[in-house]
Design an enzyme around this catalytic site. Structure first.
Site, PDB file in Angstrom:
ATOM      1  CE  LYS A 131      -3.573   2.282   2.500  1.00 14.05           C
ATOM      2  NZ  LYS A 131      -4.738   2.225   3.691  1.00 14.05           N
ATOM      3  CE  LYS A 178      -5.924   2.026  -0.565  1.00 18.34           C
ATOM      4  NZ  LYS A 178      -6.436   1.927   0.920  1.00 18.34           N
TER       5      LYS A 178
HETATM    6  C1  PBG Z   1      -7.453   3.147   5.484  1.00 16.78           C
HETATM    7  C2  PBG Z   1      -7.605   3.396   3.906  1.00 16.78           C
HETATM    8  C3  PBG Z   1      -7.521   4.303   3.000  1.00 16.78           C
HETATM    9  C4  PBG Z   1      -7.968   3.710   1.915  1.00 16.78           C
HETATM   10  C5  PBG Z   1      -8.377   2.283   2.272  1.00 16.78           C
HETATM   11  N1  PBG Z   1      -8.289   2.132   3.405  1.00 16.78           N
HETATM   12  C6  PBG Z   1      -6.929   5.726   3.174  1.00 16.78           C
HETATM   13  C7  PBG Z   1      -5.478   5.889   3.670  1.00 16.78           C
HETATM   14  O1  PBG Z   1      -4.750   4.918   3.746  1.00 16.78           O
HETATM   15  O2  PBG Z   1      -5.383   6.956   3.825  1.00 16.78           O
HETATM   16  C8  PBG Z   1      -7.955   4.269   0.869  1.00 16.78           C
HETATM   17  C9  PBG Z   1      -9.059   4.048  -0.248  1.00 16.78           C
HETATM   18  C10 PBG Z   1      -9.211   4.688  -1.293  1.00 16.78           C
HETATM   19  O3  PBG Z   1      -8.855   6.053  -1.641  1.00 16.78           O
HETATM   20  O4  PBG Z   1     -10.353   4.535  -2.358  1.00 16.78           O
HETATM   21  N2  PBG Z   1      -6.155   3.045   5.944  1.00 16.78           N
END
Ligand code: PBG
Length: 324
Positions: free
Chosen positions: A194, A246
């Site tokens: 991520k 992601k």
């Molecule tokens: C929580 C989380 C996030 C997203 C999914 N789970 C936000 C982040 O890490 O700031 C982002 C999903 C999206 O942008 O569609 N940690």
């Protein structure tokens, strides 16, 4: 052989031949729809930066579940916005917390596969994904909390737990907690690679995030690919059933490399900013939105993803039905 013996355009003579030789396709069973539930609202609240996406009150889970099932989409991932946030994100593991109630409601009223995002950022007043001491995230204390949250979500009926906080050791901590509580059948979909991405902007709007800083001490920097492979390898060793990359479109090379190296099912998350860009350009008639949607989804699968978390899930399922 070369031209004129080989004419590549023979493969593109008409739509039926094109379909015959298509190497990749998407089906509505590949899609996972993100769902937002907010304890503080009593009617649907549209997310301004994500046209077509709404935040639901808990009273809506029954209708929401059945309309998703009608669309042909079979899986959802649930995010919750709680009434109260605090330093420790303590509402995240309540048995009647917002996510837990939404999960239970969806499971009781539908046959959807319910995935539960596991993070603390929606529940902490500082907005970080873990427990903070003197401005620094305490990785291992956070893991204890993640274990409790996972068990509370499994108790609510979640089929799959998806930890998104990028703490080291989160997959094994959650696997142990789930197994100890007799939830050995519950899967883990690990947000393994991520990235610290500006494409999450609209999501933070959707969950009313109180976050001000940045997540670069836990989410990955965009320059790195080999590091992503190490992250994934660790998660696989710790017992992740499904691995996730992601965002999706700006990180297709990571999806592709992961496909070559790992045999676990791969999920890709087409995040809020990717969705917002397509919707914004389409609203201006700068691109054909429906085509851009399908092209992006097929491309993510072509790169190597088995499943796609996407805000387009229902719309794309409808489009697939129309194309039959
Ligand atoms: C929580 C989380 C996030 C997203 C999914 N789970 C936000 C982040 O890490 O700031 C982002 C999903 C999206 O942008 O569609 N940690």
């Amino acid at each position: 052989m070369k031209y004129p013996e080989v004419r590549m355009r023979r493969l593109r003579r008409n739509r039926i031949i094109e379909d015959l030789v298509a190497e990749t396709s998407v089906a509505s069973s590949d899609f996972i729809l993100p769902l937002f539930f907010d304890e503080n609202i009593s009617t649907d609240r549209p997310v301004a930066s994500m046209p077509g996406v709404v935040n639901h009150p808990l009273s809506r889970y029954e209708q929401v579940g059945s309309s998703i099932e009608e669309s042909g989409v079979k899986s959802v991932i649930v995010f919750g916005t709680p009434k109260n946030k605090d330093m420790y994100g303590s509402q995240a593991s309540l048995s009647n917390g917002v996510s837990q109630r939404a999960i239970r409601g969806l499971k009781d009223n539908s046959n959807l596969v319910v995935i539960s995002d596991l993070c603390m950022c929606e529940y902490t007043d500082h907005g970080h994904c873990g427990i903070v001491h003197d401005g620094v995230i305490d990785n291992d204390k956070t893991l204890l909390q993640y274990g409790k949250i996972a068990v509370s979500q499994a108790e609510a009926g979640a089929d799959i737990i998806a930890p998104s906080g990028m703490m080291d050791g989160q997959v094994s901590a959650i696997r142990m907690a789930l197994d100890d509580a007799n939830f050995s059948d519950v899967l883990i979909m690990a947000y393994s690679a991520k990235y610290c991405s500006s494409f999450y902007g609209p999501f933070r709007d959707a969950v009313n995030s109180s976050f001000k800083g940045d997540r670069s001490t836990y989410q990955m920097q965009c320059s790195n690919s080999r590091e992503a492979m190490r992250e994934i390898a660790l998660d696989v060793n710790e017992g992740a059933d499904i691995i996730m990359i992601k965002p999706a479109l700006p990180y297709m090379d990571i999806i592709h490399e992961a496909r070559n190296r790992f045999d676990n099912p791969i999920a890709a998350y087409q995040v809020s900013g990717e969705y917002a860009m397509i919707q914004a350009a389409a609203a201006n008639n700068w691109i054909d939105g429906d085509h851009a949607m399908m092209e992006s989804l097929i491309s993510i699968k072509r790169a190597g993803a088995d499943m796609i978390i996407t805000y387009f899930a229902e719309k794309a399922a409808e489009e697939l039905r129309r194309m039959l």
